[in-house]
Design a protein around this motif. Structure first.
Motif, PDB file in Angstrom:
ATOM      1  N   VAL A 372      37.852  29.314 -29.210  1.00 22.10           N
ATOM      2  CA  VAL A 372      38.013  29.008 -27.785  1.00 22.10           C
ATOM      3  C   VAL A 372      37.538  27.576 -27.556  1.00 22.10           C
ATOM      4  O   VAL A 372      36.395  27.237 -27.884  1.00 22.10           O
ATOM      5  CB  VAL A 372      37.207  29.976 -26.903  1.00 22.10           C
ATOM      6  N   VAL A 373      38.402  26.750 -26.996  1.00 21.96           N
ATOM      7  CA  VAL A 373      38.028  25.367 -26.690  1.00 21.96           C
ATOM      8  C   VAL A 373      37.174  25.370 -25.428  1.00 21.96           C
ATOM      9  O   VAL A 373      37.620  25.828 -24.367  1.00 21.96           O
ATOM     10  CB  VAL A 373      39.276  24.487 -26.494  1.00 21.96           C
ATOM     11  N   THR A 374      35.953  24.875 -25.537  1.00 18.11           N
ATOM     12  CA  THR A 374      35.055  24.848 -24.387  1.00 18.11           C
ATOM     13  C   THR A 374      35.010  23.488 -23.700  1.00 18.11           C
ATOM     14  O   THR A 374      34.578  23.393 -22.547  1.00 18.11           O
ATOM     15  CB  THR A 374      33.624  25.241 -24.811  1.00 18.11           C
ATOM     16  N   SER A 375      35.453  22.433 -24.415  1.00 19.22           N
ATOM     17  CA  SER A 375      35.439  21.102 -23.801  1.00 19.22           C
ATOM     18  C   SER A 375      36.317  20.167 -24.633  1.00 19.22           C
ATOM     19  O   SER A 375      36.428  20.304 -25.852  1.00 19.22           O
ATOM     20  CB  SER A 375      34.004  20.547 -23.742  1.00 19.22           C
ATOM     21  N   GLY A 376      36.931  19.192 -23.941  1.00 23.41           N
ATOM     22  CA  GLY A 376      37.688  18.152 -24.624  1.00 23.41           C
ATOM     23  C   GLY A 376      39.140  18.499 -24.861  1.00 23.41           C
ATOM     24  O   GLY A 376      39.667  19.517 -24.387  1.00 23.41           O
ATOM     25  N   ARG A 377      39.804  17.617 -25.617  1.00 21.18           N
ATOM     26  CA  ARG A 377      41.215  17.789 -25.949  1.00 21.18           C
ATOM     27  C   ARG A 377      41.421  17.490 -27.433  1.00 21.18           C
ATOM     28  O   ARG A 377      40.618  16.802 -28.051  1.00 21.18           O
ATOM     29  CB  ARG A 377      42.093  16.839 -25.119  1.00 21.18           C
ATOM     30  N   GLY A 378      42.518  18.003 -27.965  1.00 20.77           N
ATOM     31  CA  GLY A 378      42.813  17.737 -29.361  1.00 20.77           C
ATOM     32  C   GLY A 378      44.108  18.389 -29.784  1.00 20.77           C
ATOM     33  O   GLY A 378      44.964  18.725 -28.951  1.00 20.77           O
ATOM     34  N   ARG A 379      44.245  18.542 -31.083  1.00 24.07           N
ATOM     35  CA  ARG A 379      45.450  19.150 -31.646  1.00 24.07           C
ATOM     36  C   ARG A 379      45.061  20.130 -32.752  1.00 24.07           C
ATOM     37  O   ARG A 379      43.990  20.040 -33.343  1.00 24.07           O
ATOM     38  CB  ARG A 379      46.380  18.083 -32.229  1.00 24.07           C
ATOM     39  N   THR A 425      51.796  24.153 -34.613  1.00 23.98           N
ATOM     40  CA  THR A 425      51.039  23.048 -34.023  1.00 23.98           C
ATOM     41  C   THR A 425      50.989  23.193 -32.512  1.00 23.98           C
ATOM     42  O   THR A 425      51.922  23.721 -31.895  1.00 23.98           O
ATOM     43  CB  THR A 425      51.664  21.689 -34.406  1.00 23.98           C
ATOM     44  N   ALA A 426      49.894  22.758 -31.921  1.00 24.04           N
ATOM     45  CA  ALA A 426      49.747  22.880 -30.466  1.00 24.04           C
ATOM     46  C   ALA A 426      48.694  21.909 -29.979  1.00 24.04           C
ATOM     47  O   ALA A 426      47.783  21.518 -30.724  1.00 24.04           O
ATOM     48  CB  ALA A 426      49.356  24.311 -30.078  1.00 24.04           C
ATOM     49  N   GLU A 427      48.828  21.519 -28.733  1.00 23.57           N
ATOM     50  CA  GLU A 427      47.793  20.729 -28.086  1.00 23.57           C
ATOM     51  C   GLU A 427      46.679  21.654 -27.638  1.00 23.57           C
ATOM     52  O   GLU A 427      46.915  22.787 -27.212  1.00 23.57           O
ATOM     53  CB  GLU A 427      48.366  19.977 -26.882  1.00 23.57           C
ATOM     54  N   LEU A 428      45.463  21.163 -27.733  1.00 18.32           N
ATOM     55  CA  LEU A 428      44.289  21.934 -27.337  1.00 18.32           C
ATOM     56  C   LEU A 428      43.638  21.292 -26.127  1.00 18.32           C
ATOM     57  O   LEU A 428      43.537  20.074 -26.037  1.00 18.32           O
ATOM     58  CB  LEU A 428      43.281  21.996 -28.490  1.00 18.32           C
ATOM     59  N   ARG A 429      43.207  22.123 -25.219  1.00 22.81           N
ATOM     60  CA  ARG A 429      42.475  21.663 -24.036  1.00 22.81           C
ATOM     61  C   ARG A 429      41.470  22.735 -23.659  1.00 22.81           C
ATOM     62  O   ARG A 429      41.495  23.847 -24.220  1.00 22.81           O
ATOM     63  CB  ARG A 429      43.421  21.373 -22.873  1.00 22.81           C
ATOM     64  N   GLU A 430      40.600  22.431 -22.725  1.00 18.70           N
ATOM     65  CA  GLU A 430      39.578  23.392 -22.318  1.00 18.70           C
ATOM     66  C   GLU A 430      40.223  24.715 -21.901  1.00 18.70           C
ATOM     67  O   GLU A 430      41.136  24.748 -21.090  1.00 18.70           O
ATOM     68  CB  GLU A 430      38.754  22.830 -21.159  1.00 18.70           C
ATOM     69  N   PRO A 441      45.760  28.008 -44.183  1.00 18.67           N
ATOM     70  CA  PRO A 441      45.144  26.677 -44.075  1.00 18.67           C
ATOM     71  C   PRO A 441      45.394  26.079 -42.686  1.00 18.67           C
ATOM     72  O   PRO A 441      46.492  26.198 -42.140  1.00 18.67           O
ATOM     73  CB  PRO A 441      45.866  25.861 -45.153  1.00 18.67           C
ATOM     74  N   PHE A 442      44.372  25.446 -42.121  1.00 23.07           N
ATOM     75  CA  PHE A 442      44.520  24.859 -40.786  1.00 23.07           C
ATOM     76  C   PHE A 442      43.612  23.648 -40.666  1.00 23.07           C
ATOM     77  O   PHE A 442      42.700  23.426 -41.470  1.00 23.07           O
ATOM     78  CB  PHE A 442      44.188  25.883 -39.699  1.00 23.07           C
ATOM     79  N   VAL A 443      43.862  22.870 -39.619  1.00 24.34           N
ATOM     80  CA  VAL A 443      43.049  21.695 -39.329  1.00 24.34           C
ATOM     81  C   VAL A 443      43.017  21.502 -37.819  1.00 24.34           C
ATOM     82  O   VAL A 443      43.970  21.845 -37.114  1.00 24.34           O
ATOM     83  CB  VAL A 443      43.607  20.436 -40.029  1.00 24.34           C
ATOM     84  N   THR A 444      41.899  20.978 -37.328  1.00 23.87           N
ATOM     85  CA  THR A 444      41.738  20.685 -35.905  1.00 23.87           C
ATOM     86  C   THR A 444      41.338  19.227 -35.755  1.00 23.87           C
ATOM     87  O   THR A 444      40.471  18.739 -36.491  1.00 23.87           O
ATOM     88  CB  THR A 444      40.663  21.584 -35.271  1.00 23.87           C
ATOM     89  N   LEU A 445      41.972  18.532 -34.796  1.00 25.79           N
ATOM     90  CA  LEU A 445      41.714  17.108 -34.572  1.00 25.79           C
ATOM     91  C   LEU A 445      41.293  16.891 -33.125  1.00 25.79           C
ATOM     92  O   LEU A 445      41.821  17.523 -32.212  1.00 25.79           O
ATOM     93  CB  LEU A 445      42.960  16.268 -34.845  1.00 25.79           C
ATOM     94  N   ALA A 446      40.359  15.991 -32.906  1.00 26.32           N
ATOM     95  CA  ALA A 446      39.958  15.607 -31.548  1.00 26.32           C
ATOM     96  C   ALA A 446      40.831  14.454 -31.074  1.00 26.32           C
ATOM     97  O   ALA A 446      41.315  13.642 -31.860  1.00 26.32           O
ATOM     98  CB  ALA A 446      38.488  15.204 -31.519  1.00 26.32           C
ATOM     99  N   SER A 447      41.033  14.386 -29.760  1.00 21.19           N
ATOM    100  CA  SER A 447      41.813  13.293 -29.195  1.00 21.19           C
ATOM    101  C   SER A 447      41.053  11.976 -29.339  1.00 21.19           C
ATOM    102  O   SER A 447      39.871  11.952 -29.683  1.00 21.19           O
ATOM    103  CB  SER A 447      42.104  13.559 -27.719  1.00 21.19           C
ATOM    104  N   GLU A 448      41.742  10.873 -29.065  1.00 20.81           N
ATOM    105  CA  GLU A 448      41.136   9.551 -29.239  1.00 20.81           C
ATOM    106  C   GLU A 448      40.069   9.245 -28.200  1.00 20.81           C
ATOM    107  O   GLU A 448      39.195   8.392 -28.431  1.00 20.81           O
ATOM    108  CB  GLU A 448      42.224   8.474 -29.175  1.00 20.81           C
ATOM    109  N   ASP A 449      40.103   9.940 -27.056  1.00 25.82           N
ATOM    110  CA  ASP A 449      39.202   9.558 -25.969  1.00 25.82           C
ATOM    111  C   ASP A 449      38.156  10.622 -25.627  1.00 25.82           C
ATOM    112  O   ASP A 449      37.330  10.416 -24.746  1.00 25.82           O
ATOM    113  CB  ASP A 449      40.001   9.223 -24.707  1.00 25.82           C
ATOM    114  N   GLN A 450      38.178  11.782 -26.299  1.00 27.22           N
ATOM    115  CA  GLN A 450      37.217  12.836 -25.985  1.00 27.22           C
ATOM    116  C   GLN A 450      36.814  13.589 -27.250  1.00 27.22           C
ATOM    117  O   GLN A 450      37.629  13.793 -28.144  1.00 27.22           O
ATOM    118  CB  GLN A 450      37.817  13.864 -25.005  1.00 27.22           C
ATOM    119  N   ASN A 451      35.534  13.986 -27.282  1.00 30.55           N
ATOM    120  CA  ASN A 451      35.127  14.925 -28.313  1.00 30.55           C
ATOM    121  C   ASN A 451      35.808  16.277 -28.062  1.00 30.55           C
ATOM    122  O   ASN A 451      36.138  16.617 -26.915  1.00 30.55           O
ATOM    123  CB  ASN A 451      33.615  15.127 -28.309  1.00 30.55           C
ATOM    124  N   LEU A 452      35.984  17.037 -29.111  1.00 37.06           N
ATOM    125  CA  LEU A 452      36.552  18.372 -29.006  1.00 37.06           C
ATOM    126  C   LEU A 452      35.480  19.379 -29.389  1.00 37.06           C
ATOM    127  O   LEU A 452      34.950  19.342 -30.507  1.00 37.06           O
ATOM    128  CB  LEU A 452      37.771  18.516 -29.925  1.00 37.06           C
TER     129      LEU A 452
END
Length: 524
Positions: A372-379, A425-430, A441-452
């Motif tokens: 569950v994403v609690t803060s930030g954005r990513g992929r 693949t999907a965009e992640l947000r709060e 296998p999976f990977v999670t990335l934080a956006s350029e302007d916010q921690n994830l």
């Protein structure tokens, strides 16, 4: 005696006539023909007087009406079953259709706001529940008994005491509060704040307060229902009145009078006055009285308190940590909460990925991750063998015709269908929830302007192992030299240059941080 004997003979005759025409009806005679023939037979009986004939004809009419009623009910039941079958097939088709979709939507492994249901929403807070996983896809039937719940309460509020028919593992994502657990012989209260993990066993009555002055209290919960195997659960309010309704109102007055040795009028006053909802505003004095001070021991310490209290995840040594991210995990050896989590076979983790960074691609050996994403954005990206680029499930493709190199066709089956891994693949947000099955296998990335920031509940966590696919601890580094050459059809030196170049262990700079030509979003 003659009178009764005559009546018995009439009844026997009528019964035999009805049996006769019931058997004739199996040959699909029309009801009006049956009625006419039955009434005709009544008139032909010489031993009948006019009253007997009239009674016989009325019996014929009653039989036909009853037959029509039963046939109508039968037809209605058949139509209902037919409708249910059609609806069931449609639901299966819809689930199958969602199951087949991969690509940018993240289906069926990623859930956004529209996949939640509001259990209740009031002026002072709300509870939202993610729909059952198996409703989205049969691929998730293995975790259909688990539910994700988001709870939020305004500052200076009180949650009416209640219990669940589910074990609850919770993570405090925001704010600070006090949770009280009530047993038959004691009450245990604990201050909690962001980063606390806690277990509330099924059936234990709990109440809590948001003791903050300005910040909402937000709690992410994973529920494991104990009374229903398909993920259904309920909240039970013993305290309350009209809103929330106390379950004690379901009992009769005489039962409550006997149980509580109290008059019905007094019981009625107690169980009818609360109407403000499950989350209500409290005064500063009430909040202060309900808050468990850090320096106090309530209820006087003891073994039960040490073994059942929450743990502060952020005070533990990080499992992984560098400039690009931090990972905290619970441990079954923890003296306060380890045994409870081990009994549920659930682990809790929290990842804070620095903006522009990523964690290593890896997979779990046994655990299913519910994140569950609690803060930030990513992929999010995952390799999945169960959905295909064409939009068909692997099961569907296994029944399609394929071609040999010589042009001949063959019908695929599970043992011969070529392996293909579709990129999910999907965009992640709060508020986004994503599921990673074991072995994927999976990977999670934080956006350029916010921690994830992501809280993860791992089911079947005992004996689970993380297998990293990149970084200093990746499994490819441990392949024997000859295995590297055979597996990749390349020289061992070339393979090693790929898998030994990354200096970091778990968290890495993301694509854009590396200064590559392609930006963060373009590689996904």
């Amino acid at each position: 005696m003659l009178f009764f004997k005559g009546k018995i003979n009439i009844l026997l005759l009528i019964f035999s006539l009805l049996v006769l025409f019931a058997s004739l009806s199996l040959g699909r005679f029309a009801e009006d023909q049956e009625l006419q023939q039955c009434q005709h037979q009544c008139k032909q009986q010489r031993q009948f007087d006019s009253k007997d004939r009239h009674e016989c004809e009325r019996a014929c009419e009653r039989y036909i009406k009853e037959k029509e009623r039963r046939e109508k009910e039968h037809d209605q039941e058949r139509e209902r079953r037919s409708r249910d079958e059609i609806v069931g097939r449609r639901e299966e088709e819809e689930e199958e259709e969602e199951e087949q979709v991969g690509g940018e939507s993240g289906a069926p492994y990623v859930f956004d706001e529209q996949h939640f249901e509001t259990k209740f929403r009031e002026q002072e807070g709300y509870v939202r529940v993610l729909k059952r996983f198996s409703k989205r896809s049969r691929l998730l039937e293995g975790i259909e008994n688990y539910r994700v719940l988001i709870f939020a309460a305004n500052p200076q509020t009180f949650v009416v005491p209640n219990h669940w028919d589910a074990d609850v593992v919770l993570f405090v994502a925001q704010g600070e509060g006090t949770v009280s657990l009530v047993y038959t012989d004691r009450r245990e209260s604990f201050n909690v704040e962001r980063g606390h993990v806690m277990v509330i066993p099924a059936g234990v009555t709990a109440y809590l307060v948001n003791r903050g002055n300005n910040e909402k209290l937000v709690i992410v919960k994973l529920l494991n229902p104990v009374s229903n195997p398909t993920g259904k659960f309920e909240t039970f309010f013993g305290a309350g009145g009209q809103n929330p309704q106390s379950f004690l109102n379901a009992f009769s007055t005489e039962i409550l009078e006997a149980a509580y040795k109290t008059s019905g009028d007094r019981l009625k006053r107690i169980f009818s006055q609360q109407s403000e909802g499950a989350i209500i505003r409290a005064s500063e004095e009430q909040i202060s009285a309900l808050t468990h001070e850090k320096s106090s021991h309530w209820p006087f310490g003891g073994k039960s308190l040490r073994d059942s209290g929450p743990i502060q995840l952020f005070r533990k040594d990080p499992k992984e940590s560098n400039a690009f991210g931090t990972l905290f995990e619970t441990d079954f050896d923890d003296r306060r909460l380890g045994q409870q989590l081990q009994n549920l076979d659930i682990a809790v983790a929290f990842a804070n990925i620095t903006q522009g960074s990523m964690h290593t691609p890896y997979y779990n050996s046994r655990a299913t991750k519910i994140a569950v994403v609690t803060s930030g954005r990513g992929r999010f990206q995952m390799a999945c063998p169960h959905v295909s680029k064409s939009g068909h499930s692997r099961r569907h493709e296994q029944h399609q015709h394929h071609q040999y190199h010589d042009g001949k066709t063959w019908r695929g089956d599970e043992s011969t269908t070529p392996v293909h891994y579709e990129r999910i693949t999907a965009e992640l947000r709060e508020g986004t929830v994503f599921v990673v099955p074991p072995g994927h296998p999976f990977v999670t990335l934080a956006s350029e302007d916010q921690n994830l920031e992501v809280v993860c509940f791992e089911i079947n966590a005992e004996k689970n192992h993380k297998f990293a696919l990149a970084g200093q601890r990746n499994i490819f580094k441990n392949f024997k030299r000859e295995a590297k050459e055979l597996a990749f059809a390349s020289s061992a030196e070339e393979v090693e240059r790929v898998f030994e170049s990354q200096d970091e262990e778990f968290f890495f700079p993301g694509p854009r941080q590396r200064g590559g030509r392609r930006g963060y979003y373009s590689i996904i």
